[in-house]
Design a protein around this motif. Structure first.
Motif, PDB file in Angstrom:
ATOM      1  N   LEU A  60     -40.538   7.798  -3.429  1.00 15.81           N
ATOM      2  CA  LEU A  60     -39.430   7.622  -2.494  1.00 15.81           C
ATOM      3  C   LEU A  60     -38.462   6.616  -3.094  1.00 15.81           C
ATOM      4  N   LEU A  61     -37.225   7.066  -3.342  1.00 13.20           N
ATOM      5  CA  LEU A  61     -36.252   6.253  -4.061  1.00 13.20           C
ATOM      6  C   LEU A  61     -35.158   5.770  -3.123  1.00 13.20           C
ATOM      7  N   GLY A  62     -34.991   4.439  -3.046  1.00 10.08           N
ATOM      8  CA  GLY A  62     -33.925   3.844  -2.257  1.00 10.08           C
ATOM      9  C   GLY A  62     -32.722   3.505  -3.110  1.00 10.08           C
ATOM     10  N   ALA A  63     -31.730   2.906  -2.470  1.00  6.13           N
ATOM     11  CA  ALA A  63     -30.458   2.634  -3.145  1.00  6.13           C
ATOM     12  C   ALA A  63     -30.435   1.294  -3.864  1.00  6.13           C
ATOM     13  N   GLY A  64     -31.514   0.521  -3.760  1.00  4.00           N
ATOM     14  CA  GLY A  64     -31.544  -0.778  -4.424  1.00  4.00           C
ATOM     15  C   GLY A  64     -31.731  -0.651  -5.922  1.00  4.00           C
ATOM     16  N   ALA A  65     -31.776  -1.806  -6.578  1.00  5.04           N
ATOM     17  CA  ALA A  65     -31.889  -1.829  -8.044  1.00  5.04           C
ATOM     18  C   ALA A  65     -33.238  -1.268  -8.486  1.00  5.04           C
ATOM     19  N   VAL A  66     -33.175  -0.250  -9.328  1.00  4.79           N
ATOM     20  CA  VAL A  66     -34.380   0.373  -9.886  1.00  4.79           C
ATOM     21  C   VAL A  66     -34.090   0.730 -11.341  1.00  4.79           C
ATOM     22  N   ARG A  67     -34.918   0.296 -12.245  1.00  2.00           N
ATOM     23  CA  ARG A  67     -34.760   0.670 -13.640  1.00  2.00           C
ATOM     24  C   ARG A  67     -35.218   2.112 -13.834  1.00  2.00           C
ATOM     25  N   THR A  68     -34.516   2.828 -14.718  1.00  6.19           N
ATOM     26  CA  THR A  68     -34.874   4.215 -14.986  1.00  6.19           C
ATOM     27  C   THR A  68     -36.312   4.327 -15.460  1.00  6.19           C
ATOM     28  N   ALA A  69     -36.759   3.377 -16.279  1.00  7.72           N
ATOM     29  CA  ALA A  69     -38.139   3.404 -16.767  1.00  7.72           C
ATOM     30  C   ALA A  69     -39.127   3.271 -15.617  1.00  7.72           C
TER      31      ALA A  69
ATOM     32  N   ASP B  69     -31.124   8.474   1.452  1.00 10.00           N
ATOM     33  CA  ASP B  69     -29.667   8.356   1.503  1.00 10.00           C
ATOM     34  C   ASP B  69     -29.084   8.050   0.124  1.00 10.00           C
ATOM     35  N   GLY B  70     -28.522   6.839  -0.081  1.00  9.53           N
ATOM     36  CA  GLY B  70     -27.877   6.504  -1.345  1.00  9.53           C
ATOM     37  C   GLY B  70     -28.794   6.509  -2.544  1.00  9.53           C
ATOM     38  N   GLY B  71     -30.105   6.574  -2.327  1.00  7.72           N
ATOM     39  CA  GLY B  71     -31.024   6.746  -3.438  1.00  7.72           C
ATOM     40  C   GLY B  71     -30.772   8.043  -4.189  1.00  7.72           C
ATOM     41  N   ALA B  72     -30.142   9.005  -3.508  1.00  9.70           N
ATOM     42  CA  ALA B  72     -29.791  10.265  -4.174  1.00  9.70           C
ATOM     43  C   ALA B  72     -28.841  10.016  -5.342  1.00  9.70           C
ATOM     44  N   ASN B  73     -27.919   9.074  -5.183  1.00  8.38           N
ATOM     45  CA  ASN B  73     -26.973   8.771  -6.267  1.00  8.38           C
ATOM     46  C   ASN B  73     -27.702   8.219  -7.479  1.00  8.38           C
TER      47      ASN B  73
ATOM     48  N   ASP C  31     -24.596   8.745   4.820  1.00  7.98           N
ATOM     49  CA  ASP C  31     -23.258   8.163   4.722  1.00  7.98           C
ATOM     50  C   ASP C  31     -22.993   7.532   3.364  1.00  7.98           C
ATOM     51  N   SER C  32     -24.049   7.379   2.528  1.00  8.07           N
ATOM     52  CA  SER C  32     -23.873   6.741   1.227  1.00  8.07           C
ATOM     53  C   SER C  32     -23.971   7.725   0.066  1.00  8.07           C
ATOM     54  N   VAL C  33     -24.174   8.989   0.353  1.00  6.44           N
ATOM     55  CA  VAL C  33     -24.287   9.989  -0.714  1.00  6.44           C
ATOM     56  C   VAL C  33     -22.893  10.338  -1.220  1.00  6.44           C
TER      57      VAL C  33
END
Length: 236
Positions: free
Chosen positions: A14-23, A39-43, A60-62
């Motif tokens: 489950l991916l959120g919109a906060g800072a996440v490294r690709t690795a 939501d914005g985790g899709a971006n 609303d953040s996509v």
């Protein structure tokens, strides 16, 4: 009643919109290959070259670019504003376990909201990953095959009592509560077994203990969950 549930026989990232490294995302997907974005985790998923199997939230953040890349049937809009996007996802995913990234830090209010959602839905086997830690709601009973010296922090989000073996400092007989006794930086002396009188305890371990946490959660005695209405979705 919840009208639609993502039911998956595979673990879910489950991916959120906060800072996440690709690795970090790629490492999570190796353990939990079905990708759900909040939501914005899709971006973030699209920028990392991944198309989510589902996108859940008020949407609303996509961005327009993400909407163009992701098939429209993968979006599940939940319009209510009483819960965070993390909680909207948490109650709509049924899977062996959930690895959640992008929900803890750097904003303190977002992190606290994630902890609140975890303990409000303790039957979900969800582990929130931070840069250095893993956190999850304690089940009724839990056994962790930890290495000696592993940090085990217990943070109560409600008034709770418990018992444990394998910890350097015993917890039996303690009255845990968020405005009183907490259990920061206890240490495992080897395998640990814990049991609690009620839901509401957060267990926080070092990131290196993720695999051992997941193994323990798979075998844990869970708190009972309500049975929401279901309709099939991708990934099951």
């Amino acid at each position: 009643m919840i009208a639609e549930i993502v039911q998956s026989s595979l673990p879910v990232t489950l991916l959120g919109a906060g800072a996440v490294r690709t690795a970090a995302l790629e490492a999570a997907l190796r353990l939990a290959p079905l990708l759900v974005a909040a939501d914005g985790g899709a971006n973030k998923a699209v920028r990392a070259g991944r198309l989510p199997d589902r996108v859940i939230g008020d949407l609303d953040s996509v961005t327009a670019a993400s909407r163009a890349a992701i098939p429209p049937e993968r979006f599940l809009r939940v319009a209510e504003q009483e819960t965070t996007d993390f909680e909207k996802c948490l109650v709509r995913i049924e899977a062996p376990h959930i690895l959640a990234l992008g929900f803890a830090g750097p904003r303190a209010d977002h992190t606290l909201a994630a902890w609140n959602a975890l303990v409000r839905h303790p039957a979900r086997r969800c582990v929130v990953l931070t840069e250095k830690d893993v956190a999850f709601a304690a089940p009724r009973r839990l056994a962790l095959d930890l290495r000696p010296g592993t940090r085990v922090s217990l943070f109560p989000m409600a008034r709770i009592a418990g018992e444990a073996s394998g910890l350097r400092w015993p917890i039996g007989g303690l009255d845990f509560r968020p405005d009183g006794r907490i259990g920061t930086s206890n240490l495992a002396e080897g395998p640990v077994e814990m049991g609690f009188t009620a839901p509401g305890m957060l267990v926080i371990l070092p990131r290196a203990a993720l695999a051992r946490a997941l193994a323990g959660l798979r075998q844990a005695t869970a708190w009972p969950a309500a049975g929401p209405g279901r309709s099939p979705a991708r990934g099951g």
